[in-house]
Design an enzyme around this catalytic site. Structure first.
Site, PDB file in Angstrom:
ATOM      1  N   ARG A 102       0.837  -1.203   0.000  1.00  0.00           N
ATOM      2  CA  ARG A 102       0.000   0.000   0.000  1.00  0.00           C
ATOM      3  C   ARG A 102       0.865   1.243   0.000  1.00  0.00           C
ATOM      4  O   ARG A 102       1.696   1.424   0.891  1.00  0.00           O
ATOM      5  CB  ARG A 102      -0.943  -0.005   1.212  1.00  0.00           C
ATOM      6  CG  ARG A 102      -1.892   1.192   1.222  1.00  0.00           C
ATOM      7  CD  ARG A 102      -2.989   1.032   2.240  1.00  0.00           C
ATOM      8  NE  ARG A 102      -2.525   1.079   3.609  1.00  0.00           N
ATOM      9  CZ  ARG A 102      -3.334   1.165   4.651  1.00  0.00           C
ATOM     10  NH1 ARG A 102      -4.650   1.178   4.478  1.00  0.00           N
ATOM     11  NH2 ARG A 102      -2.846   1.196   5.871  1.00  0.00           N
ATOM     12  N   THR A 120      -1.025   7.596  -1.231  1.00  0.00           N
ATOM     13  CA  THR A 120      -2.275   7.474  -1.998  1.00  0.00           C
ATOM     14  C   THR A 120      -3.198   6.393  -1.459  1.00  0.00           C
ATOM     15  O   THR A 120      -4.377   6.351  -1.792  1.00  0.00           O
ATOM     16  CB  THR A 120      -1.971   7.153  -3.465  1.00  0.00           C
ATOM     17  OG1 THR A 120      -1.388   5.838  -3.553  1.00  0.00           O
ATOM     18  CG2 THR A 120      -1.021   8.167  -4.048  1.00  0.00           C
ATOM     19  N   ASP A 147      -0.835  -3.113  12.464  1.00  0.00           N
ATOM     20  CA  ASP A 147      -0.447  -3.669  11.172  1.00  0.00           C
ATOM     21  C   ASP A 147      -0.145  -5.157  11.356  1.00  0.00           C
ATOM     22  O   ASP A 147       0.795  -5.525  12.061  1.00  0.00           O
ATOM     23  CB  ASP A 147       0.785  -2.934  10.637  1.00  0.00           C
ATOM     24  CG  ASP A 147       1.161  -3.385   9.240  1.00  0.00           C
ATOM     25  OD1 ASP A 147       1.659  -4.517   9.098  1.00  0.00           O
ATOM     26  OD2 ASP A 147       0.948  -2.615   8.278  1.00  0.00           O
ATOM     27  N   ASP A 151       3.465  -6.292  10.383  1.00  0.00           N
ATOM     28  CA  ASP A 151       4.472  -5.852  11.348  1.00  0.00           C
ATOM     29  C   ASP A 151       4.397  -6.671  12.629  1.00  0.00           C
ATOM     30  O   ASP A 151       5.434  -7.033  13.202  1.00  0.00           O
ATOM     31  CB  ASP A 151       4.280  -4.369  11.674  1.00  0.00           C
ATOM     32  CG  ASP A 151       4.758  -3.458  10.547  1.00  0.00           C
ATOM     33  OD1 ASP A 151       5.520  -3.937   9.680  1.00  0.00           O
ATOM     34  OD2 ASP A 151       4.345  -2.285  10.523  1.00  0.00           O
TER      35      ASP A 151
END
Length: 209
Positions: free
Chosen positions: A104, A108, A200, A203
């Site tokens: 990602r 944006t 996340d 992560d």
């Protein structure tokens, strides 16, 4: 929500709570993700077609149920999808595997593809796409787009957490692809993360930031 199945099994919800806790270690998170993926896989494959074949038990012959059709395909959206993939392969070790590399763009929030490898004859197989988070849905939509381009027609999407905004975008883009998740959370924050969420997933799986 139409086209969405929330897996509310008590063991799923209990394990998910531990995974959400910021004090859960990397090793603990990874182990729990593998465990919860077994339970989610059970639900997403609940209605697979069966046929029968003749076998012999130690006592007598019988017509016994067995899966019908070609092997399943599990399509992992890298890198976090591999956390779900590992547990699902424990349950269905004969499944074929596709890998879809997407990241990602933090500015944006759009999905950028960097890798794609899939088995042949996708049009003849049930393809289950796995990614722990359905947040903005950009990666999920891009993954389904790519698989459809390669011929897949029978797809399902499996995630750990989903945001209402992501579900809305995904089901609008691919109304023919059912979604299975352990929880529909409150919303997305300004950075496109699911809240309350669990952070996340990649992560937390790999101990990176």
């Amino acid at each position: 929500m139409k086209g969405v199945t929330v897996v509310d099994h008590p063991l799923v919800q209990h394990k998910l709570t531990i995974m959400r806790d910021k004090e859960t270690s990397t090793a603990g998170f990874r182990r729990l993700l593998r465990e919860i993926s077994l339970l989610l896989c059970y639900e997403v494959t609940r209605d697979l077609d069966l046929t029968t074949r003749t076998i012999e038990t130690p006592l007598m012959p019988m017509e016994a149920p067995t899966l019908e059709g070609k092997k399943l395909v599990f399509a992992s959206v890298l890198r976090a999808g591999n956390g779900l993939l590992d547990g699902m392969l424990d349950l269905v070790p004969a499944a074929r595997v596709a890998h879809i590399g997407l990241y990602r763009d933090h500015d944006t929030l759009q999905a950028v593809e960097y890798f794609f490898k899939a088995p042949s004859n996708l049009e003849d197989r049930l393809v289950i796409v796995v990614d722990p988070m359905l947040a903005t849905a950009n990666s999920a939509i891009a993954a389904i787009d790519k698989l459809k381009e390669r011929g897949a027609t029978n797809l399902r999407f499996l995630c750990l957490l989903a945001a209402p905004e992501g579900i809305e975008r995904f089901t609008k883009a691919h109304p023919d692809v059912p979604v299975f998740t352990a929880s529909i959370d409150e919303k997305l924050n300004e950075k496109g993360y699911i809240v309350p969420g669990l952070g996340d997933a990649g992560d937390r799986m790999y101990g990176t930031k």
